[in-house]
Design a protein around this motif. Sequence first.
Motif: not given
Length: 195
Positions: A109-125
């Motif tokens: 809900g409140f953290t990021a994963r690193i996407n394919k472009e190496s950028q942080p992306e919020l993971v939420t609901c």
Amino acid sequence: MKSLPEKVNAVKRVYAQLDKDIESMQQSSGLHCLSGCGECCKKPDIECTPIEFLPLALEIFDAGKADEVWQELHDKQDSLCYVFRPHVTHFGGMCNAYPNRGLICRLFGFTARINKESQPELVTCKFIKQEQAKEIEVLTSAMKAGKKIPVMGNYYTRLTSIDPTLAEFYPINKAMLKALEVVMHYYAYRKRRKS
Ligand code: SF4
């Protein structure tokens, strides 16, 4: 090599830091869970690592419930998290072990994963996306401009470094069962000295 109590304390220290990091992210972004929600806990395919549940397993052991809980986890037929209690209204519910909940329960809900472009992306609901769309938009722009939010992988790495042998992923109830077995085996021939 760390003793079991040292590992539990190390996991708790990671959680204390993470909880602070998430609180700070929530305050700066305005994002928050819906009151009484817990819908994400109902997902049938939540995967966790045993190390996440070492503090919970030790608490269960100290309460003298290790054998009983082991049996219930062992016999559990459905995939609903063992410590989750759904509301009778069928919306939401509550965690029965909130202070010792797992890593994913804290991160989602409140953290990021690193996407394919190496950028942080919020993971939420979907609820937060629907109800707090404006806040998400502002946060997403800020992140593109360099704002940092907690990144999931960093906390997994920290837990893995405490004991890599307990960092394999399993369905949530199996991860709890394995954590409980680790505690039970550790104290099978040792006296538990509580600090
Ligand atoms: S992350 Fe979303 S689904 Fe989970 S408790 Fe918060 S609002 Fe509900």
